[in-house]
Design a protein around this motif. Structure first.
Motif, PDB file in Angstrom:
ATOM      1  N   LEU A 123       6.842  11.107  -2.642  1.00 31.94           N
ATOM      2  CA  LEU A 123       6.336   9.926  -3.328  1.00 31.94           C
ATOM      3  C   LEU A 123       7.464   9.029  -3.842  1.00 31.94           C
ATOM      4  O   LEU A 123       7.402   7.811  -3.738  1.00 31.94           O
ATOM      5  CB  LEU A 123       5.419  10.362  -4.477  1.00 31.94           C
ATOM      6  CG  LEU A 123       4.759   9.263  -5.287  1.00 31.94           C
ATOM      7  CD1 LEU A 123       3.861   8.403  -4.421  1.00 31.94           C
ATOM      8  CD2 LEU A 123       3.964   9.878  -6.438  1.00 31.94           C
ATOM      9  N   HIS A 124       8.510   9.625  -4.404  1.00 30.41           N
ATOM     10  CA  HIS A 124       9.605   8.852  -4.987  1.00 30.41           C
ATOM     11  C   HIS A 124      10.234   7.896  -3.962  1.00 30.41           C
ATOM     12  O   HIS A 124      10.434   6.716  -4.250  1.00 30.41           O
ATOM     13  CB  HIS A 124      10.668   9.783  -5.577  1.00 30.41           C
ATOM     14  CG  HIS A 124      11.879   9.061  -6.065  1.00 30.41           C
ATOM     15  ND1 HIS A 124      11.889   8.342  -7.236  1.00 30.41           N
ATOM     16  CD2 HIS A 124      13.114   8.916  -5.519  1.00 30.41           C
ATOM     17  CE1 HIS A 124      13.084   7.784  -7.402  1.00 30.41           C
ATOM     18  NE2 HIS A 124      13.844   8.126  -6.374  1.00 30.41           N
ATOM     19  N   ASP A 125      10.553   8.413  -2.787  1.00 30.05           N
ATOM     20  CA  ASP A 125      11.171   7.563  -1.765  1.00 30.05           C
ATOM     21  C   ASP A 125      10.224   6.461  -1.302  1.00 30.05           C
ATOM     22  O   ASP A 125      10.643   5.333  -1.042  1.00 30.05           O
ATOM     23  CB  ASP A 125      11.630   8.403  -0.568  1.00 30.05           C
ATOM     24  CG  ASP A 125      12.825   9.282  -0.899  1.00 30.05           C
ATOM     25  OD1 ASP A 125      13.492   9.060  -1.944  1.00 30.05           O
ATOM     26  OD2 ASP A 125      13.099  10.204  -0.106  1.00 30.05           O
ATOM     27  N   ALA A 126       8.941   6.780  -1.205  1.00 32.08           N
ATOM     28  CA  ALA A 126       7.955   5.776  -0.794  1.00 32.08           C
ATOM     29  C   ALA A 126       7.866   4.652  -1.832  1.00 32.08           C
ATOM     30  O   ALA A 126       7.865   3.466  -1.475  1.00 32.08           O
ATOM     31  CB  ALA A 126       6.590   6.436  -0.604  1.00 32.08           C
ATOM     32  N   LEU A 134       8.869   0.607  -1.382  1.00 29.21           N
ATOM     33  CA  LEU A 134       7.937  -0.482  -1.683  1.00 29.21           C
ATOM     34  C   LEU A 134       8.524  -1.454  -2.702  1.00 29.21           C
ATOM     35  O   LEU A 134       8.323  -2.658  -2.614  1.00 29.21           O
ATOM     36  CB  LEU A 134       6.619   0.079  -2.209  1.00 29.21           C
ATOM     37  CG  LEU A 134       5.696   0.688  -1.175  1.00 29.21           C
ATOM     38  CD1 LEU A 134       4.528   1.391  -1.851  1.00 29.21           C
ATOM     39  CD2 LEU A 134       5.193  -0.354  -0.189  1.00 29.21           C
ATOM     40  N   MET A 135       9.287  -0.912  -3.646  1.00 28.41           N
ATOM     41  CA  MET A 135       9.851  -1.753  -4.693  1.00 28.41           C
ATOM     42  C   MET A 135      11.090  -2.530  -4.227  1.00 28.41           C
ATOM     43  O   MET A 135      11.233  -3.714  -4.487  1.00 28.41           O
ATOM     44  CB  MET A 135      10.198  -0.917  -5.920  1.00 28.41           C
ATOM     45  CG  MET A 135      10.648  -1.749  -7.103  1.00 28.41           C
ATOM     46  SD  MET A 135      10.932  -0.749  -8.579  1.00 28.41           S
ATOM     47  CE  MET A 135       9.269  -0.200  -8.924  1.00 28.41           C
ATOM     48  N   LEU A 146       0.837  -1.199   0.000  1.00 27.51           N
ATOM     49  CA  LEU A 146       0.000   0.000   0.000  1.00 27.51           C
ATOM     50  C   LEU A 146       0.866   1.241   0.000  1.00 27.51           C
ATOM     51  O   LEU A 146       1.882   1.294   0.687  1.00 27.51           O
ATOM     52  CB  LEU A 146      -0.877   0.061   1.254  1.00 27.51           C
ATOM     53  CG  LEU A 146      -1.686  -1.151   1.636  1.00 27.51           C
ATOM     54  CD1 LEU A 146      -2.467  -0.881   2.903  1.00 27.51           C
ATOM     55  CD2 LEU A 146      -2.615  -1.529   0.512  1.00 27.51           C
ATOM     56  N   LEU A 147       0.420   2.232  -0.732  1.00 30.07           N
ATOM     57  CA  LEU A 147       1.031   3.545  -0.679  1.00 30.07           C
ATOM     58  C   LEU A 147      -0.098   4.530  -0.393  1.00 30.07           C
ATOM     59  O   LEU A 147      -1.041   4.621  -1.168  1.00 30.07           O
ATOM     60  CB  LEU A 147       1.727   3.884  -1.994  1.00 30.07           C
ATOM     61  CG  LEU A 147       2.663   5.088  -1.893  1.00 30.07           C
ATOM     62  CD1 LEU A 147       3.818   4.941  -2.862  1.00 30.07           C
ATOM     63  CD2 LEU A 147       1.939   6.383  -2.106  1.00 30.07           C
ATOM     64  N   LYS A 168       3.532  -4.435   3.271  1.00 33.57           N
ATOM     65  CA  LYS A 168       4.264  -3.168   3.360  1.00 33.57           C
ATOM     66  C   LYS A 168       3.297  -2.016   3.175  1.00 33.57           C
ATOM     67  O   LYS A 168       2.465  -2.039   2.268  1.00 33.57           O
ATOM     68  CB  LYS A 168       5.341  -3.081   2.268  1.00 33.57           C
ATOM     69  CG  LYS A 168       6.484  -4.044   2.428  1.00 33.57           C
ATOM     70  CD  LYS A 168       7.405  -3.963   1.229  1.00 33.57           C
ATOM     71  CE  LYS A 168       8.671  -3.253   1.620  1.00 33.57           C
ATOM     72  NZ  LYS A 168       9.655  -3.239   0.516  1.00 33.57           N
ATOM     73  N   VAL A 169       3.455  -1.003   4.024  1.00 30.90           N
ATOM     74  CA  VAL A 169       2.628   0.196   3.924  1.00 30.90           C
ATOM     75  C   VAL A 169       3.551   1.413   3.932  1.00 30.90           C
ATOM     76  O   VAL A 169       4.283   1.631   4.899  1.00 30.90           O
ATOM     77  CB  VAL A 169       1.632   0.292   5.106  1.00 30.90           C
ATOM     78  CG1 VAL A 169       0.780   1.552   4.972  1.00 30.90           C
ATOM     79  CG2 VAL A 169       0.769  -0.958   5.207  1.00 30.90           C
TER      80      VAL A 169
END
Length: 134
Positions: free
Chosen positions: A119-122, A126-127, A53-54, A85-86
């Motif tokens: 957003l980029h770091d999140a 996640l990836m 989740l993001l 993962k959130v």
């Protein structure tokens, strides 16, 4: 994209690859609203079959208190089976320390969550998991 409108918040959801993206908007800062949209996020995630989740939170007027964050983490602990993962993007820089407190509360309860200022770091977390920067 699926959007649900509520009196105090709007929740938009979209699927991108193996991740569910949520965008929360609205001007009401209350524990009742936080609990409501996080419970809606859990319900949508449970039916999606996706485990990452993001969540892009809304701009706030005031951060949650440590007691409110502990309460929310306790509620979310009951849903450990929903996500692996959130990632939470906090768009209000001065509130990141308060939201990082929520991250600590959640991690102590076994919830794999991280808070990011962008957003980029999140998406990267996640990836790929932990960043190489320590």
């Amino acid at each position: 994209m699926k959007t649900s409108e509520h009196p105090d918040y709007t929740l938009a959801c979209r699927k991108q690859g193996d991740t569910l993206y949520f965008q929360v908007s609205g001007d009401v800062d209350s524990q009742t609203v936080r609990i409501a949209y996080w419970q809606e996020i859990v319900a949508i995630t449970r039916t999606s079959g996706l485990r990452k989740l993001l969540v892009i939170d809304r701009k706030k007027h005031k951060p949650a208190t440590p007691l409110e964050l502990a309460e929310l983490a306790g509620i979310m602990h009951g849903h450990l089976d929903v996500a692996d993962k959130v990632a939470v993007v906090e768009p209000t820089p001065e509130f990141i320390p308060a939201v990082e407190h929520a991250e600590i509360e959640a991690l102590e309860r076994g919830i794999n969550v991280r808070v990011f200022g962008n957003l980029h770091d999140a998406e990267r977390w996640l990836m790929y998991g932990l960043s190489e920067q320590a």
